[in-house]
Design a protein around this motif. Structure first.
Motif, PDB file in Angstrom:
ATOM      1  N   PHE A 252     -43.033  25.566  57.478  1.00  0.00           N
ATOM      2  CA  PHE A 252     -42.479  24.382  58.127  1.00  0.00           C
ATOM      3  C   PHE A 252     -43.435  23.846  59.182  1.00  0.00           C
ATOM      4  N   VAL A 253     -43.990  24.724  60.018  1.00  0.00           N
ATOM      5  CA  VAL A 253     -44.927  24.297  61.058  1.00  0.00           C
ATOM      6  C   VAL A 253     -46.180  23.698  60.429  1.00  0.00           C
TER       7      VAL A 253
ATOM      8  N   LEU B 168     -39.918  36.371  65.591  1.00  0.00           N
ATOM      9  CA  LEU B 168     -40.148  36.726  64.183  1.00  0.00           C
ATOM     10  C   LEU B 168     -41.308  37.695  63.985  1.00  0.00           C
TER      11      LEU B 168
ATOM     12  N   HIS C  61     -40.954  29.782  58.484  1.00  0.00           N
ATOM     13  CA  HIS C  61     -41.260  29.033  59.703  1.00  0.00           C
ATOM     14  C   HIS C  61     -42.711  28.552  59.708  1.00  0.00           C
TER      15      HIS C  61
ATOM     16  N   PRO D  26     -40.280  30.399  67.849  1.00  0.00           N
ATOM     17  CA  PRO D  26     -39.669  31.418  66.982  1.00  0.00           C
ATOM     18  C   PRO D  26     -40.610  32.565  66.613  1.00  0.00           C
ATOM     19  N   LEU D  27     -41.920  32.338  66.698  1.00  0.00           N
ATOM     20  CA  LEU D  27     -42.855  33.431  66.408  1.00  0.00           C
ATOM     21  C   LEU D  27     -42.696  34.572  67.414  1.00  0.00           C
TER      22      LEU D  27
ATOM     23  N   LEU E 229     -38.456  35.049  56.989  1.00  0.00           N
ATOM     24  CA  LEU E 229     -38.236  33.999  57.990  1.00  0.00           C
ATOM     25  C   LEU E 229     -39.541  33.562  58.636  1.00  0.00           C
ATOM     26  N   LEU E 230     -40.449  34.504  58.863  1.00  0.00           N
ATOM     27  CA  LEU E 230     -41.752  34.178  59.433  1.00  0.00           C
ATOM     28  C   LEU E 230     -42.536  33.256  58.511  1.00  0.00           C
TER      29      LEU E 230
END
Length: 191
Positions: free
Chosen positions: A29-30, A82, A26, A78-79, A22-23
């Motif tokens: 995506f960023v 995550l 993400h 989210p970091l 997931l990290l």
């Protein structure tokens, strides 16, 4: 070897693997969102004065200010969840976890801002760094301590022997400690 400890160890490994996946998703995506070239007719100047961009956002009215500031807070938030999830630690100082997570979040935000210097249409903004770091800290504070406490309680109820975790990851995975490290006697140097 107790089956309960073995399954708990596998659950921790799966939990960490999910956190890492997931990290990475993400961060991809960023990276796509913040480092893609934009075709704009004009660009604003880079902002190197802390809070100048936030003051300008507040001057646009409450709705627009909330949208712009919220985007800055939510981009890397989210970091805050995550990064500790990928670390997979249950027994860690809450303050040390917060410090590590916020430091990593601010370094990632700074790397993004520095990478934006070479991307057409993207502008460096120090307020983005501040808002991204604050978002990471808020997400961490709101979710991670409560989640860790809940996982520790669930682990204590399921395994019944969380006290052995103090011996390290080996005890957590259900393996018996191996004892002290062997030592060798000193040998003199030949003439």
């Amino acid at each position: 070897m107790d089956v309960r400890h073995s399954s708990d160890g596998q659950a921790v490994i799966r939990f960490r693997a999910a956190g890492v996946a997931l990290l990475l998703a993400h961060l991809l995506f960023v990276g796509w969102l913040t480092l893609r070239p934009l075709d704009v007719p004009w660009m604003t100047a880079a902002n190197f004065h802390p809070f100048a961009g936030i003051r300008a956002d507040l001057a646009l009215g409450p709705a627009e200010a909330a949208r712009r500031i919220g985007e800055g807070l939510l981009l890397l938030a989210p970091l805050g969840i995550l990064l500790p999830m990928a670390g997979g630690r249950l027994l860690v100082s809450p303050w040390a976890s917060l410090a590590r997570t916020v430091a990593a979040g601010s370094l990632i935000s700074m790397a993004i801002e520095l990478a934006q210097t070479g991307v057409p249409g993207q502008v460096v903004d120090v307020d983005s760094l501040l808002l991204n770091t604050a978002g990471v800290a808020l997400a961490h504070l709101l979710v991670v301590p409560l989640s860790r406490a809940r996982l520790r309680r669930g682990n204590r109820a399921g395994a019944g022997d969380l006290s052995r975790i103090g011996n390290g990851a080996r005890a957590y995975l259900g393996e018996a400690p191996q004892g002290s490290t062997p030592t060798m006697t000193r040998v003199g140097i030949a003439p």
